[in-house]
Design a protein around this motif. Structure first.
Motif, short mmCIF file in Angstrom:
data_model
loop_
_atom_site.label_atom_id
_atom_site.label_comp_id
_atom_site.label_asym_id
_atom_site.label_seq_id
_atom_site.Cartn_x
_atom_site.Cartn_y
_atom_site.Cartn_z
N LEU A 40 -84.79 -34.32 -38.04
CA LEU A 40 -83.74 -34.10 -38.83
C LEU A 40 -82.64 -33.48 -37.96
O LEU A 40 -82.92 -32.33 -37.22
N THR A 42 -78.87 -31.97 -36.48
CA THR A 42 -77.61 -31.54 -36.61
C THR A 42 -76.87 -31.41 -35.50
O THR A 42 -77.41 -30.64 -34.66
N TYR A 62 -80.27 -42.50 -40.26
CA TYR A 62 -79.85 -42.52 -41.68
C TYR A 62 -78.82 -41.54 -41.83
O TYR A 62 -79.26 -40.08 -41.70
N LEU A 64 -76.96 -38.36 -43.21
CA LEU A 64 -77.01 -37.50 -44.65
C LEU A 64 -75.59 -36.93 -44.82
O LEU A 64 -75.29 -36.59 -45.88
N GLU A 65 -74.78 -36.37 -43.85
CA GLU A 65 -73.59 -35.62 -43.94
C GLU A 65 -72.69 -36.04 -42.56
O GLU A 65 -73.55 -36.04 -41.62
N GLU A 81 -72.20 -40.81 -44.41
CA GLU A 81 -73.16 -40.22 -45.49
C GLU A 81 -73.60 -41.71 -46.25
O GLU A 81 -72.74 -42.37 -46.73
N GLY A 82 -74.82 -41.82 -46.13
CA GLY A 82 -75.49 -43.20 -46.75
C GLY A 82 -75.68 -44.02 -45.71
O GLY A 82 -76.42 -45.33 -46.03
N ARG A 104 -75.31 -34.44 -40.16
CA ARG A 104 -76.85 -34.37 -40.19
C ARG A 104 -77.02 -35.71 -40.54
O ARG A 104 -76.71 -36.51 -41.16
N PHE A 105 -78.26 -36.16 -39.77
CA PHE A 105 -78.94 -37.36 -40.17
C PHE A 105 -80.49 -37.34 -39.58
O PHE A 105 -80.81 -36.38 -39.01
#
Length: 163
Positions: A40, A42, A62, A64-65, A81-82, A104-105
């Motif tokens: 994860l 950031t 992927y 996230l934010e 995101e997404g 964040r991904f």
């Protein structure tokens, strides 16, 4: 071949590394699954990589934010995101974090060994947060990338995405 392990993390329990002025929370380590590495990540606005390729791993992300500009080969993508992107082994790529907030991904590598590169060039995170003054300055970290990267099949092939 190494034995795969069952791994489960509650939020905020992965081992952290500070590299690239960023936080890498390791969720699946090479020793736990030689086939897949997961972190994860950031990263603060403005963080960018040069155009580079990996000769050993495929990568996938992927989001996230946040927002990233991502160059993959000759194509440029805006990821938010997404969004998901898969980069086959050997495809030159670069990215830059855009906007005013961190991105964040989930970062996935196959096989898993690439995450140890961040450990070699960065520092163990004392907390699962972005580094501040306690992180490494780019002028200290970049020479480490140039020295260690080739051992991991990382080759810089051009400049990054402009600001």
């Amino acid at each position: 071949m190494q034995q795969e392990q069952l791994v489960m993390h509650r939020p905020g329990t992965g081992r952290g590394t500070w590299a690239m002025q960023s936080l890498f929370e390791h969720l699946l380590e090479p020793e736990q699954s030689g086939r897949l590495g997961v972190a994860l990540v950031t990263q603060p606005p403005g963080v960018a990589t040069p155009l580079h390729r990996h000769d050993k791993e495929a990568e996938a992300f992927y989001v996230l934010e946040g927002r990233l500009d991502y160059q993959a080969g000759e194509e440029l993508f805006e990821l938010y995101e997404g969004c998901f992107i898969h980069l086959p082994t050997g495809l030159p790529h670069a990215f830059r974090i855009r906007g005013d907030t961190p991105a964040r991904f989930l970062a996935l590598t196959a096989p898993a060994g690439l995450l140890h590169l961040y450990d070699e060039v960065g520092l163990p995170a004392s907390e699962l947060r972005l580094p501040g003054e306690d992180g490494l300055a780019p002028e200290v970290e970049i020479p480490k990338w140039m020295e260690v990267g080739p051992r991991y099949g990382l080759t810089v092939v051009g400049p990054g995405i402009p600001e």
